[in-house]
Write an enzyme that holds these catalytic residues in place. Structure first.
Site, PDB file in Angstrom:
ATOM      1  N   CYS B 120       0.884  -1.163   0.000  1.00  0.00           N
ATOM      2  CA  CYS B 120       0.000   0.000   0.000  1.00  0.00           C
ATOM      3  C   CYS B 120       0.914   1.203   0.000  1.00  0.00           C
ATOM      4  CB  CYS B 120      -0.914   0.018   1.216  1.00  0.00           C
ATOM      5  SG  CYS B 120      -1.829   1.571   1.352  1.00  0.00           S
ATOM      6  N   CYS B 123      -0.647   4.467   2.511  1.00  0.00           N
ATOM      7  CA  CYS B 123      -0.854   4.507   3.957  1.00  0.00           C
ATOM      8  C   CYS B 123      -0.662   3.167   4.635  1.00  0.00           C
ATOM      9  CB  CYS B 123      -2.239   5.033   4.271  1.00  0.00           C
ATOM     10  SG  CYS B 123      -3.526   3.963   3.642  1.00  0.00           S
ATOM     11  N   SER B 124      -0.123   2.181   3.952  1.00  0.00           N
ATOM     12  CA  SER B 124       0.123   0.894   4.593  1.00  0.00           C
ATOM     13  C   SER B 124      -1.131   0.162   5.010  1.00  0.00           C
ATOM     14  CB  SER B 124       1.032   1.037   5.821  1.00  0.00           C
ATOM     15  OG  SER B 124       2.104   1.867   5.534  1.00  0.00           O
ATOM     16  N   CYS B 125      -2.214   0.303   4.259  1.00  0.00           N
ATOM     17  CA  CYS B 125      -3.342  -0.539   4.614  1.00  0.00           C
ATOM     18  C   CYS B 125      -3.025  -1.970   4.190  1.00  0.00           C
ATOM     19  CB  CYS B 125      -4.681  -0.023   4.101  1.00  0.00           C
ATOM     20  SG  CYS B 125      -4.762   0.303   2.384  1.00  0.00           S
TER      21      CYS B 125
END
Lengths: 141, 219
Positions: B120, B123-125
């Site tokens: 991601c 945002c690092s989802c």
């Protein structure tokens, strides 16, 4: 995973903790859970939070790999928390003055977590000169 | 009285301007989250045990085992595999205790000539429901940018996964509406095992795509 040992440099994978990561600090867990809970209960759409989070991350992105796992986790959740605060204030859910004041109360120990733990109210806060307490003095003339 | 200038008296005319950076400089994060939790409980936007319940769930119940169970089922049941690739979350809900209504997860299948990698960039989802909490490296700027720009180098140099040149790497960037999970190929040496036995052979890293499990690697 035998080939893991042939990795040339510590690098990214050295930021690995256990196979099943947990939270590094209670506040990180709490920040994560508050955001998830609010979205699950419909206080906001997950996208709205995610947009804020992406903005926080972009703003602070210096592309350096943080020194270690702990620093990296703290860094990530600091952005997470800032995104959450920004969203709640800009949505008008919380008022910034109230939030600041409440934060100060926790910081100096006027409040603590016992307030939301059932049956553990000991109402001990405010001992150091807080004027918030009515001690039941009878000011009869 | 007409007045076309912005109000400058009594209350603030602007939307509540909140200086998060200053707030963060002045207070430690523990006090900040406590304050949030306290105010949100007061406003009945949060129940007092919601936070602890979620923490406990993510620390103890949700983890890569959910994803591993899904993969093991797909390896042993071709019909299930088809459903999984068509409708990720509803198929996942058949075998793991996951909430179908949360963010959709698309499952992408590795093939002899194709390798998938999940990232991601914004945002690092992460496919939390199936894989639990993301590893630290997944959230770093380096992983997020290099997974897109140089996935082959990233896999080789950072994770010791040296994919052969004739293997095409497809990178999937998660969005707020959609997360991805990789369905690895079954390692040949596990043929004939039961679903329960297979679960132990499915790694989180393979479901993200930084590891491959079966074939296609140099050396």
């Amino acid at each position: 995973m035998a080939d893991r040992d042939e990795r040339p440099s510590p690098g990214l994978a050295a930021l690995e903790g256990e196979e099943t990561p947990t939270f590094d600090a209670p506040w990180q867990a709490r920040a994560f859970a508050i955001a998830v809970a609010l979205s699950a209960d419909g206080a906001y759409e997950w996208d709205a939070f995610q947009d804020r989070l992406a903005a926080e991350i972009e703003q602070a992105d210096d592309s350096a790999v943080p020194a270690d796992r702990t620093a990296s986790e703290a860094d990530y959740y600091r952005r997470w928390l800032a995104a959450l605060e920004r969203l709640l204030v800009s949505d008008g859910v919380l008022e910034s003055g109230t939030l600041t004041e409440r934060t100060r109360e926790f910081a100096v120990g006027d409040r603590d977590a016992s307030e939301w733990v059932e049956g553990e109210h000991d109402h001990d806060h405010g001992a150091a000169g807080s004027d918030a307490h009515d001690h039941g003095h009878d000011h009869s003339r | 009285m007409t007045d076309d200038s912005p109000a400058t008296t009594d209350t603030e005319s602007e939307p509540d301007e909140f200086d998060v950076d200053e707030h963060a400089r002045e207070h430690d994060p523990e006090a900040r989250v406590r304050a949030l939790q306290s105010l949100l409980i007061e406003q009945e936007l949060l129940s007092s045990d919601a936070v602890d319940d979620i923490i406990a769930t993510y620390e103890h119940e949700i983890g890569p085992k959910n994803g591993a169970r899904v993969v093991a089922r797909a390896w042993t049941d071709p019909d299930y595999r088809d459903r999984l690739l068509a409708e990720g979350m509803s198929a996942a809900a058949e075998v793991a205790d996951v909430d179908e209504d949360v963010v959709d997860i698309e499952v992408v299948a590795n093939a002899p000539d194709e390798h998938h990698l999940v990232v991601c960039t914004l945002c690092s989802c992460y496919p939390w429901a199936l894989l639990g909490l993301p590893p630290t490296w997944y959230k770093t700027p380096e992983y997020r940018s290099r997974a897109v720009k140089d996935p082959r180098g990233l896999l080789r140099e950072e994770f010791g996964t040296d994919l052969s040149d004739d293997l095409e790497i497809r990178v999937h960037d998660s969005t707020s509406e959609l997360r991805y999970m990789v369905l690895p190929q079954q390692p040949p040496e596990t043929e004939g095992m039961t679903e329960d036995e297979l679960v132990d052979h499915v790694t989180r890293d393979a479901m993200i795509g930084i590891d491959r499990l079966a074939g296609g690697q140099n050396g």
